[in-house]
Design a protein around this motif. Sequence first.
Motif, PDB file in Angstrom:
ATOM      1  N   SER A  64       0.853  -1.184   0.000  1.00  0.00           N
ATOM      2  CA  SER A  64       0.000   0.000   0.000  1.00  0.00           C
ATOM      3  C   SER A  64       0.889   1.235   0.000  1.00  0.00           C
ATOM      4  O   SER A  64       1.967   1.239   0.603  1.00  0.00           O
ATOM      5  CB  SER A  64      -0.945   0.004   1.199  1.00  0.00           C
ATOM      6  OG  SER A  64      -0.220   0.003   2.405  1.00  0.00           O
ATOM      7  N   HIS A  74      -4.916   9.428 -10.851  1.00  0.00           N
ATOM      8  CA  HIS A  74      -4.990   7.999 -10.535  1.00  0.00           C
ATOM      9  C   HIS A  74      -3.615   7.548 -10.067  1.00  0.00           C
ATOM     10  O   HIS A  74      -2.601   8.018 -10.564  1.00  0.00           O
ATOM     11  CB  HIS A  74      -5.394   7.178 -11.767  1.00  0.00           C
ATOM     12  CG  HIS A  74      -6.720   7.562 -12.307  1.00  0.00           C
ATOM     13  ND1 HIS A  74      -7.898   7.202 -11.708  1.00  0.00           N
ATOM     14  CD2 HIS A  74      -7.063   8.304 -13.382  1.00  0.00           C
ATOM     15  CE1 HIS A  74      -8.906   7.685 -12.388  1.00  0.00           C
ATOM     16  NE2 HIS A  74      -8.427   8.369 -13.415  1.00  0.00           N
ATOM     17  N   TYR A  75      -3.608   6.639  -9.107  1.00  0.00           N
ATOM     18  CA  TYR A  75      -2.382   5.972  -8.684  1.00  0.00           C
ATOM     19  C   TYR A  75      -2.525   4.512  -9.061  1.00  0.00           C
ATOM     20  O   TYR A  75      -3.579   3.914  -8.867  1.00  0.00           O
ATOM     21  CB  TYR A  75      -2.187   5.986  -7.171  1.00  0.00           C
ATOM     22  CG  TYR A  75      -2.173   7.302  -6.462  1.00  0.00           C
ATOM     23  CD1 TYR A  75      -1.727   8.463  -7.073  1.00  0.00           C
ATOM     24  CD2 TYR A  75      -2.587   7.366  -5.140  1.00  0.00           C
ATOM     25  CE1 TYR A  75      -1.700   9.659  -6.377  1.00  0.00           C
ATOM     26  CE2 TYR A  75      -2.555   8.552  -4.432  1.00  0.00           C
ATOM     27  CZ  TYR A  75      -2.126   9.698  -5.059  1.00  0.00           C
ATOM     28  OH  TYR A  75      -2.107  10.873  -4.376  1.00  0.00           O
ATOM     29  N   MET A  76      -1.463   3.924  -9.559  1.00  0.00           N
ATOM     30  CA  MET A  76      -1.376   2.470  -9.706  1.00  0.00           C
ATOM     31  C   MET A  76      -0.127   2.025  -8.961  1.00  0.00           C
ATOM     32  O   MET A  76       0.907   2.682  -9.056  1.00  0.00           O
ATOM     33  CB  MET A  76      -1.264   2.054 -11.179  1.00  0.00           C
ATOM     34  CG  MET A  76      -2.542   2.195 -11.948  1.00  0.00           C
ATOM     35  SD  MET A  76      -2.444   1.512 -13.600  1.00  0.00           S
ATOM     36  CE  MET A  76      -1.351   2.662 -14.397  1.00  0.00           C
ATOM     37  N   ASN A  77      -0.234   0.947  -8.225  1.00  0.00           N
ATOM     38  CA  ASN A  77       0.948   0.402  -7.562  1.00  0.00           C
ATOM     39  C   ASN A  77       1.084  -1.069  -7.908  1.00  0.00           C
ATOM     40  O   ASN A  77       0.097  -1.780  -8.042  1.00  0.00           O
ATOM     41  CB  ASN A  77       0.919   0.647  -6.051  1.00  0.00           C
ATOM     42  CG  ASN A  77      -0.217  -0.061  -5.341  1.00  0.00           C
ATOM     43  OD1 ASN A  77      -1.295  -0.252  -5.877  1.00  0.00           O
ATOM     44  ND2 ASN A  77       0.014  -0.428  -4.095  1.00  0.00           N
ATOM     45  N   VAL A  90      -5.062   0.024  -7.793  1.00  0.00           N
ATOM     46  CA  VAL A  90      -5.328   1.326  -8.397  1.00  0.00           C
ATOM     47  C   VAL A  90      -6.334   2.072  -7.532  1.00  0.00           C
ATOM     48  O   VAL A  90      -7.186   1.452  -6.889  1.00  0.00           O
ATOM     49  CB  VAL A  90      -5.839   1.180  -9.852  1.00  0.00           C
ATOM     50  CG1 VAL A  90      -7.192   0.512  -9.890  1.00  0.00           C
ATOM     51  CG2 VAL A  90      -5.862   2.506 -10.571  1.00  0.00           C
ATOM     52  N   THR A  91      -6.186   3.377  -7.487  1.00  0.00           N
ATOM     53  CA  THR A  91      -7.157   4.219  -6.789  1.00  0.00           C
ATOM     54  C   THR A  91      -7.282   5.533  -7.534  1.00  0.00           C
ATOM     55  O   THR A  91      -6.366   5.953  -8.242  1.00  0.00           O
ATOM     56  CB  THR A  91      -6.761   4.459  -5.318  1.00  0.00           C
ATOM     57  OG1 THR A  91      -7.884   5.010  -4.626  1.00  0.00           O
ATOM     58  CG2 THR A  91      -5.589   5.405  -5.189  1.00  0.00           C
ATOM     59  N   ALA A 102      -3.333   3.664  -2.616  1.00  0.00           N
ATOM     60  CA  ALA A 102      -3.472   2.562  -3.570  1.00  0.00           C
ATOM     61  C   ALA A 102      -2.992   1.300  -2.857  1.00  0.00           C
ATOM     62  O   ALA A 102      -1.956   1.306  -2.194  1.00  0.00           O
ATOM     63  CB  ALA A 102      -2.647   2.819  -4.824  1.00  0.00           C
ATOM     64  N   CYS A 104      -2.558  -3.081  -3.173  1.00  0.00           N
ATOM     65  CA  CYS A 104      -2.658  -4.342  -3.903  1.00  0.00           C
ATOM     66  C   CYS A 104      -2.222  -5.461  -2.970  1.00  0.00           C
ATOM     67  O   CYS A 104      -1.405  -5.270  -2.071  1.00  0.00           O
ATOM     68  CB  CYS A 104      -1.853  -4.334  -5.199  1.00  0.00           C
ATOM     69  SG  CYS A 104      -0.077  -4.213  -5.041  1.00  0.00           S
TER      70      CYS A 104
END
Length: 150
Positions: A64, A74-77, A90-91, A102, A104
């Motif tokens: 996180s 947008h954030y992707m991790n 993603v958030t 974000a 996962c």
Amino acid sequence: MNTALTRTPYAVCKRSNPLAITGGAMEPVPWETAVSSGITVNKSGSTIPSLTIVWPGIYGVTFSICGLPNNVTHYMNDVCVNGARQLRGVTTADSASYQDTAYCGGILSLKAGDIVTTEVYVSTNRTATFTNGSWATSSTSLELNWIGGA
């Protein structure tokens, strides 16, 4: 294998200093501190760019990252294994005055010698600063926990 049963492999990585990201490309997330057993913490100067798996098996993995955007973005991790993306979160960060996270997580089958890294993406033409306060710091981590043999 008995060692893994009595000293279960795990790693927890954290960071406390701000990480500014300019959007448009996946950027590595270097860690600053780690505690681990049965997983090698790889250091580069004062940061931790990766972890190396010592005990093969099934691992529960979570990542996180919390940040404050400059605008709606947008954030992707991602959690990567040997450079290949394996888990993604993603958030939508909806306000420049609010920190968003974000996340996962999942189960990965990892082999001895596998290299685990993390990365984050911010939308093109946007910026965000991660781990830029106590709430963001406590919400940002990478955790690996050995569940059992593969």
